[in-house]
Enzyme design. Structure first.
Site, PDB file in Angstrom:
ATOM      1  N   ARG A  14      19.773  35.548  53.869  1.00  0.00           N
ATOM      2  CA  ARG A  14      18.851  36.898  54.247  1.00  0.00           C
ATOM      3  C   ARG A  14      19.208  38.049  53.190  1.00  0.00           C
ATOM      4  O   ARG A  14      18.613  39.017  52.984  1.00  0.00           O
ATOM      5  CB  ARG A  14      19.183  37.483  55.575  1.00  0.00           C
ATOM      6  CG  ARG A  14      18.645  36.646  56.468  1.00  0.00           C
ATOM      7  CD  ARG A  14      18.613  37.283  57.980  1.00  0.00           C
ATOM      8  NE  ARG A  14      17.956  36.222  58.578  1.00  0.00           N
ATOM      9  CZ  ARG A  14      18.059  36.454  60.136  1.00  0.00           C
ATOM     10  NH1 ARG A  14      18.450  37.732  60.926  1.00  0.00           N
ATOM     11  NH2 ARG A  14      17.490  35.523  61.322  1.00  0.00           N
ATOM     12  N   ASP A  70      15.900  50.997  68.692  1.00  0.00           N
ATOM     13  CA  ASP A  70      16.537  49.686  68.321  1.00  0.00           C
ATOM     14  C   ASP A  70      17.556  50.342  67.102  1.00  0.00           C
ATOM     15  O   ASP A  70      17.244  51.491  66.483  1.00  0.00           O
ATOM     16  CB  ASP A  70      15.465  48.865  67.532  1.00  0.00           C
ATOM     17  CG  ASP A  70      16.021  47.428  67.308  1.00  0.00           C
ATOM     18  OD1 ASP A  70      15.700  46.455  68.280  1.00  0.00           O
ATOM     19  OD2 ASP A  70      16.857  47.384  66.293  1.00  0.00           O
TER      20      ASP A  70
HETATM   21  C1  LIG Z   1      16.080  39.315  69.447  1.00  0.00           C
HETATM   22  S1  LIG Z   1      15.467  41.094  69.426  1.00  0.00           S
HETATM   23  C2  LIG Z   1      15.105  41.310  71.175  1.00  0.00           C
HETATM   24  C3  LIG Z   1      13.821  42.421  71.311  1.00  0.00           C
HETATM   25  C4  LIG Z   1      13.416  42.390  72.702  1.00  0.00           C
HETATM   26  N1  LIG Z   1      14.258  43.034  73.693  1.00  0.00           N
HETATM   27  C5  LIG Z   1      12.965  41.215  73.333  1.00  0.00           C
HETATM   28  O1  LIG Z   1      13.670  40.539  74.171  1.00  0.00           O
HETATM   29  O2  LIG Z   1      12.048  40.678  73.088  1.00  0.00           O
HETATM   30  C6  LIG Z   1      17.167  41.898  69.553  1.00  0.00           C
HETATM   31  C7  LIG Z   1      17.202  43.447  68.925  1.00  0.00           C
HETATM   32  O3  LIG Z   1      18.419  43.944  69.242  1.00  0.00           O
HETATM   33  C8  LIG Z   1      18.541  45.039  68.120  1.00  0.00           C
HETATM   34  N2  LIG Z   1      20.064  45.257  68.297  1.00  0.00           N
HETATM   35  C9  LIG Z   1      21.272  44.345  67.887  1.00  0.00           C
HETATM   36  N3  LIG Z   1      22.148  45.178  68.057  1.00  0.00           N
HETATM   37  C10 LIG Z   1      21.904  46.368  68.237  1.00  0.00           C
HETATM   38  C11 LIG Z   1      22.695  47.405  68.317  1.00  0.00           C
HETATM   39  N4  LIG Z   1      24.215  47.524  68.518  1.00  0.00           N
HETATM   40  N5  LIG Z   1      22.053  48.416  68.887  1.00  0.00           N
HETATM   41  C12 LIG Z   1      21.086  48.390  68.907  1.00  0.00           C
HETATM   42  N6  LIG Z   1      20.164  47.474  68.737  1.00  0.00           N
HETATM   43  C13 LIG Z   1      20.461  46.432  68.479  1.00  0.00           C
HETATM   44  C14 LIG Z   1      18.022  44.096  67.072  1.00  0.00           C
HETATM   45  O4  LIG Z   1      17.947  44.915  65.763  1.00  0.00           O
HETATM   46  C15 LIG Z   1      16.812  43.486  67.663  1.00  0.00           C
HETATM   47  O5  LIG Z   1      15.618  44.160  67.358  1.00  0.00           O
END
Ligand SMILES: C[S@@+](CC[C@H](N)C(=O)[O-])C[C@H]1O[C@@H](n2cnc3c(N)ncnc32)[C@H](O)[C@@H]1O
Length: 281
Positions: free
Chosen positions: A42, A150
């Site tokens: 990445r 996010d």
């Molecule tokens: C796999 S996606 C899940 C999206 C959606 N909730 C779903 O279940 O389809 C995980 C998201 O969590 C966000 N994320 C990870 N760590 C985070 C943090 N410390 N604060 C806010 N968002 C976070 C990532 O950027 C990513 O967009």
């Protein structure tokens, strides 16, 4: 030329360790040894284009507080996989059980607040918005808002724009596609844009869940699905405690299919299928 392990640039355990230390401290995401190749993959384009192939220089920039590189790193590492109506049983639960309950409880205030925490590119909050609009008669006479947050600035922007490839909505039934999406024409052929009625309900904002939250709540419902899987248990415990405190008494929390509150939080009662109800302290 490619070096050891077929890698174009030198990427040592020390580089990996510096990167993961920063990532864990800033996002809560714990990168296991198995993620080393993913991290290399990445970042390699950035290392080639901006750092002349030197992971050393990149790690120095990050550790010395270069905001642009720190942001690039966080955006590159977060896994944004999502889909419209992912884990559809949650939206069915909302439609069949929770919305009727909220409509009864909130006759006076007519105010409903939902938070999609870790909303990625917006499919989750838009699925919430579709469910609410389909299930609440006269919704425009209610004060309904969805906060979608996010950590990754790029995905928040994508959500706000509300533009997706047609293929992303191919799993939705025809009537939903027609009702909630505009088809792109000409140079936008193959794209769709969510209709303003959905966008009006949602406020997108960049927010790191591990930092202070500017909003006070309370929220009736929190969706935080497939976000904490990469956090250690302590970070999860602290986060769920904060969710319990920002929910209305008896408010609902939805988590991802591979996540659990077992031995993580005692502030919620399990209702089944990764749906929880907040318990009084
Ligand atoms: C796999 S996606 C899940 C999206 C959606 N909730 C779903 O279940 O389809 C995980 C998201 O969590 C966000 N994320 C990870 N760590 C985070 C943090 N410390 N604060 C806010 N968002 C976070 C990532 O950027 C990513 O967009």
């Amino acid at each position: 030329m490619t070096g050891r392990l077929g890698r174009e640039f030198s990427f040592t355990d020390k580089h990996f360790s510096r990167i993961r230390k920063f990532v864990t401290a800033h996002t809560g995401i714990v990168l296991t040894d198995a993620k080393k190749d993913m991290v290399y993959g990445r970042l390699s384009k950035r290392i080639r284009n901006q750092f002349d192939g030197s992971f050393d220089a990149f790690c120095n920039a990050v550790d010395e507080g270069d905001k642009a590189e720190q942001e690039y790193l966080v955006n590159a590492i977060t896994t944004n996989l999502t889909a419209f109506f992912r884990e559809n049983h949650h939206f069915e639960y909302l439609r069949d059980k929770l919305i009727p309950e909220l409509l009864r409880q909130k006759q006076q205030s007519r105010k409903i607040r939902i938070w999609s925490a870790g909303c990625s590119t917006g499919e989750e909050p838009y699925s919430l918005a579709m469910t609410l609009r389909e299930a609440i008669p006269g919704i425009d006479n209610w004060d309904v808002k969805i906060l979608a947050t996010d950590l990754d600035a790029n995905v928040v922007q994508h959500g706000q724009d509300g533009v997706y490839t047609r293929e992303r909505i191919s799993g939705l039934d025809e009537s939903r596609q027609r009702r909630w999406f505009q088809l792109g024409k000409g140079e936008n052929e193959g794209l769709v844009k969510v209709k303003p009625e959905l966008q009006q309900l949602i406020h997108f904002k960049r927010l790191n869940l591990l930092h202070d939250w500017p909003m006070k709540g309370p929220f009736d419902v929190i969706f935080c699905r497939n976000v904490v899987i990469y956090f250690d248990k302590q970070t999860q415990s602290e986060l769920f405690e904060r969710y319990a405190n920002i929910l209305t008494p008896g408010g609902h929390l939805f988590i991802g299919h591979s996540e659990s509150l077992y031995k993580v939080s005692e502030r919620f009662a399990a209702l089944g299928h990764t749906v929880y109800r907040q318990l009084p302290k």
